[in-house]
Scaffold this motif. Structure first.
Motif, PDB file in Angstrom:
ATOM      1  N   ASN A 132       0.830  -1.204   0.000  1.00 10.60           N
ATOM      2  CA  ASN A 132       0.000   0.000   0.000  1.00 10.60           C
ATOM      3  C   ASN A 132       0.870   1.262   0.000  1.00 10.60           C
ATOM      4  O   ASN A 132       0.576   2.204  -0.737  1.00 10.60           O
ATOM      5  CB  ASN A 132      -0.930  -0.028   1.229  1.00 10.60           C
ATOM      6  CG  ASN A 132      -1.995   1.033   1.154  1.00 10.60           C
ATOM      7  OD1 ASN A 132      -2.475   1.370   0.075  1.00 10.60           O
ATOM      8  ND2 ASN A 132      -2.384   1.560   2.309  1.00 10.60           N
ATOM      9  N   ASP A 133       1.901   1.253   0.787  1.00 12.40           N
ATOM     10  CA  ASP A 133       2.775   2.419   1.010  1.00 12.40           C
ATOM     11  C   ASP A 133       4.145   2.149   0.417  1.00 12.40           C
ATOM     12  O   ASP A 133       5.076   1.892   1.156  1.00 12.40           O
ATOM     13  CB  ASP A 133       2.844   2.675   2.536  1.00 12.40           C
ATOM     14  CG  ASP A 133       3.746   3.841   2.919  1.00 12.40           C
ATOM     15  OD1 ASP A 133       4.062   4.659   2.047  1.00 12.40           O
ATOM     16  OD2 ASP A 133       4.141   3.907   4.103  1.00 12.40           O
ATOM     17  N   ALA A 134       4.281   2.105  -0.902  1.00 16.68           N
ATOM     18  CA  ALA A 134       3.633   2.915  -1.883  1.00 16.68           C
ATOM     19  C   ALA A 134       3.448   2.244  -3.245  1.00 16.68           C
ATOM     20  O   ALA A 134       3.211   2.951  -4.207  1.00 16.68           O
ATOM     21  CB  ALA A 134       4.480   4.140  -2.089  1.00 16.68           C
TER      22      ALA A 134
ATOM     23  N   GLU B 152      11.016   8.933   0.097  1.00  9.28           N
ATOM     24  CA  GLU B 152       9.985   9.581   0.917  1.00  9.28           C
ATOM     25  C   GLU B 152       9.987   9.006   2.324  1.00  9.28           C
ATOM     26  O   GLU B 152       9.720   9.692   3.294  1.00  9.28           O
ATOM     27  CB  GLU B 152       8.606   9.365   0.253  1.00  9.28           C
ATOM     28  CG  GLU B 152       7.474  10.140   0.912  1.00  9.28           C
ATOM     29  CD  GLU B 152       6.691   9.334   1.943  1.00  9.28           C
ATOM     30  OE1 GLU B 152       5.681   9.830   2.430  1.00  9.28           O
ATOM     31  OE2 GLU B 152       7.102   8.214   2.298  1.00  9.28           O
ATOM     32  N   ASP B 153      10.250   7.692   2.374  1.00 13.94           N
ATOM     33  CA  ASP B 153       9.895   6.946   3.598  1.00 13.94           C
ATOM     34  C   ASP B 153      11.108   6.528   4.421  1.00 13.94           C
ATOM     35  O   ASP B 153      11.048   5.558   5.164  1.00 13.94           O
ATOM     36  CB  ASP B 153       9.066   5.714   3.198  1.00 13.94           C
ATOM     37  CG  ASP B 153       7.777   5.633   3.998  1.00 13.94           C
ATOM     38  OD1 ASP B 153       7.668   6.365   5.005  1.00 13.94           O
ATOM     39  OD2 ASP B 153       6.895   4.845   3.615  1.00 13.94           O
ATOM     40  N   TYR B 154      12.203   7.287   4.301  1.00 10.64           N
ATOM     41  CA  TYR B 154      13.425   6.971   5.050  1.00 10.64           C
ATOM     42  C   TYR B 154      13.523   7.860   6.298  1.00 10.64           C
ATOM     43  O   TYR B 154      14.603   8.134   6.801  1.00 10.64           O
ATOM     44  CB  TYR B 154      14.656   7.135   4.142  1.00 10.64           C
ATOM     45  CG  TYR B 154      15.779   6.152   4.384  1.00 10.64           C
ATOM     46  CD1 TYR B 154      16.596   6.257   5.524  1.00 10.64           C
ATOM     47  CD2 TYR B 154      16.029   5.119   3.498  1.00 10.64           C
ATOM     48  CE1 TYR B 154      17.624   5.356   5.752  1.00 10.64           C
ATOM     49  CE2 TYR B 154      17.064   4.214   3.714  1.00 10.64           C
ATOM     50  CZ  TYR B 154      17.846   4.344   4.839  1.00 10.64           C
ATOM     51  OH  TYR B 154      18.875   3.447   5.055  1.00 10.64           O
TER      52      TYR B 154
ATOM     53  N   TRP C  65       0.007   0.210   8.319  1.00  9.63           N
ATOM     54  CA  TRP C  65       0.989   1.261   8.036  1.00  9.63           C
ATOM     55  C   TRP C  65       2.308   1.022   8.785  1.00  9.63           C
ATOM     56  O   TRP C  65       2.317   0.882  10.006  1.00  9.63           O
ATOM     57  CB  TRP C  65       0.419   2.629   8.428  1.00  9.63           C
ATOM     58  CG  TRP C  65       1.330   3.779   8.126  1.00  9.63           C
ATOM     59  CD1 TRP C  65       1.717   4.233   6.906  1.00  9.63           C
ATOM     60  CD2 TRP C  65       1.992   4.615   9.089  1.00  9.63           C
ATOM     61  NE1 TRP C  65       2.572   5.301   7.046  1.00  9.63           N
ATOM     62  CE2 TRP C  65       2.756   5.557   8.362  1.00  9.63           C
ATOM     63  CE3 TRP C  65       1.996   4.652  10.488  1.00  9.63           C
ATOM     64  CZ2 TRP C  65       3.521   6.532   8.993  1.00  9.63           C
ATOM     65  CZ3 TRP C  65       2.757   5.625  11.114  1.00  9.63           C
ATOM     66  CH2 TRP C  65       3.518   6.566  10.374  1.00  9.63           C
ATOM     67  N   HIS C  66       3.386   0.959   8.047  1.00  9.63           N
ATOM     68  CA  HIS C  66       4.736   0.746   8.589  1.00  9.63           C
ATOM     69  C   HIS C  66       4.803  -0.498   9.470  1.00  9.63           C
ATOM     70  O   HIS C  66       5.462  -0.506  10.511  1.00  9.63           O
ATOM     71  CB  HIS C  66       5.238   2.001   9.327  1.00  9.63           C
ATOM     72  CG  HIS C  66       5.452   3.161   8.406  1.00  9.63           C
ATOM     73  ND1 HIS C  66       5.929   4.392   8.822  1.00  9.63           N
ATOM     74  CD2 HIS C  66       5.262   3.299   7.054  1.00  9.63           C
ATOM     75  CE1 HIS C  66       6.019   5.213   7.778  1.00  9.63           C
ATOM     76  NE2 HIS C  66       5.615   4.561   6.697  1.00  9.63           N
ATOM     77  N   THR C  67       4.094  -1.550   9.002  1.00 12.40           N
ATOM     78  CA  THR C  67       4.172  -2.855   9.662  1.00 12.40           C
ATOM     79  C   THR C  67       4.561  -3.897   8.616  1.00 12.40           C
ATOM     80  O   THR C  67       4.519  -3.627   7.403  1.00 12.40           O
ATOM     81  CB  THR C  67       2.819  -3.280  10.282  1.00 12.40           C
ATOM     82  OG1 THR C  67       1.940  -3.700   9.226  1.00 12.40           O
ATOM     83  CG2 THR C  67       2.156  -2.169  11.081  1.00 12.40           C
TER      84      THR C  67
HETATM   85 ZN    ZN Z   1       5.401   5.263   4.767  1.00 18.10          ZN
END
Ligand code: ZN
Ligand code: AHN
Length: 336
Positions: free
Chosen positions: A146-148, A180-182, A303-305
């Motif tokens: 989902n992300d991303a 984006e997600d670091y 999310w973030h799992t």
């Molecule tokens: Zn994220």
């Protein structure tokens, strides 16, 4: 739980949505009808397949082979739809000093046109599942269906559909932001830097646009647009900078019958890729991002799992977002 939708063939331009506004002033029954050309069909099964294809590389964490190969896959897909693709490679410094070999992927349809729309999302995976309920998973990377992967998948499907049904007036740029997600993991203390450790790729692009003085009428960021149970409230930075764009998107969703996915409610205030697009690039840009009012995170339970996997992707959510955004694109095209 896989949900399959069949994609119908739609004769775009033949059918139209009718919006009837009744005159309730008591002066008789004047009816104003506006017609809206129906966009072609957004095939959510295709978007689902593009989501799965990215996950097959494994987590796309910057500086890993999976990241490099998936980047090549995304570039190849956009090229196969006739887009002109350019890459912005940059070495970006993460919160811990790690130098990320980042890659913003920019795919343009009708690059010669002056009137443009910007669609964007991020394509990298988070290196730590630091919101997982089990702390043993916190240092594992997120598969990031989902992300991303979902965001890129919707952009790919939009490009595929548009390449089959020409736009007449406007050009479209798809930007897949990297890094984006670091952001700093939640087990470390927050130094109070306003979340500047997130969204490094979009910060870089906004300060160094791929075309000098790049402008678009507006931008739409998609972030986590495939998670089961998602609804998309109106995020507050979006309302602050681009309330008219919020209105275009939410009203299109309502007319298409996706109002339940797009409630007319305010969401949270989010540090996401649209912030640099608004503040630095000066392009009004909204964020379509889920807003859960209960559970462990406003972004949803995965999310973030380590559970951010294909099992929790809902093809109906991809459809609601993709079809709505496609309608907004064709509406803009009809507005010259
Ligand atoms: Zn994220
Ligand atoms: C922060 O958590 C600071 N921003 C959310 C941006 C994000 C992360 N979107 C997806 N993953």
């Amino acid at each position: 739980m896989k949900k399959i939708l069949f994609c119908g063939i739609v004769l775009a331009g033949v059918t139209s949505l009718m919006t009837a506004c009744r005159d309730t002033s008591g002066q008789g029954k004047k009816e104003v009808r506006k017609t809206e050309t129906v966009a072609p069909d957004f095939c959510a099964d295709s978007a689902f397949a593009y989501t799965a294809a990215q996950c097959e590389f494994g987590p796309r964490v910057p500086n890993t082979p999976a990241h490099e190969s998936c980047g090549d896959y995304i570039v190849g897909k956009f090229r196969s739809f006739g887009a002109s693709v350019m890459e912005q490679r940059a070495s970006l410094r993460a919160y811990d000093g790690t130098i990320l070999r980042a890659r913003n992927i920019i795919a343009s349809l009708y690059p010669e046109r002056e009137q443009r729309l910007l669609l964007c999302g991020h394509w990298d995976s988070r290196p730590f599942a630091d919101n997982d309920p089990d702390s043993a998973n916190w240092r594992k990377p997120v598969l990031a269906a989902n992300d991303a992967a979902s965001d890129v998948a919707v952009m790919l499907e939009l490009a595929r559909v548009i390449c089959g049904q020409a736009l007449q007036n406007i050009g479209v740029d798809f930007i897949c932001f990297d890094a984006e997600d670091y952001g700093r993991p939640s087990w470390e203390e927050d130094p109070g830097d306003n979340g500047m450790d997130w969204c490094l790729g979009s910060q870089y692009w906004a300060a160094n646009p791929h075309v000098d003085g790049y402008k678009a009428r507006f931008g739409i960021l998609m972030d986590m647009v495939g998670g089961e149970g998602s609804t998309f409230s109106q995020e507050l930075v979006s309302l602050q900078y681009a309330s008219d764009v919020v209105e275009k998107v939410w009203s299109a969703a309502g007319r298409l019958g996706y109002g339940a996915y797009f409630p007319r409610q305010q969401g949270g205030f989010l540090m996401d890729d649209h912030v640099a697009v608004n503040r630095t690039a000066g392009i009004p840009c909204i964020d379509i991002v889920p807003y859960f009012t209960d559970g462990p995170s406003s972004f949803g339970p995965t999310w973030h799992t380590v559970d951010d996997t294909m099992e929790h992707i809902d093809v109906q959510v991809l459809k609601a977002v993709g079809q709505t955004v496609l309608q907004v694109i064709y509406n803009e095209d009809n507005n010259g």
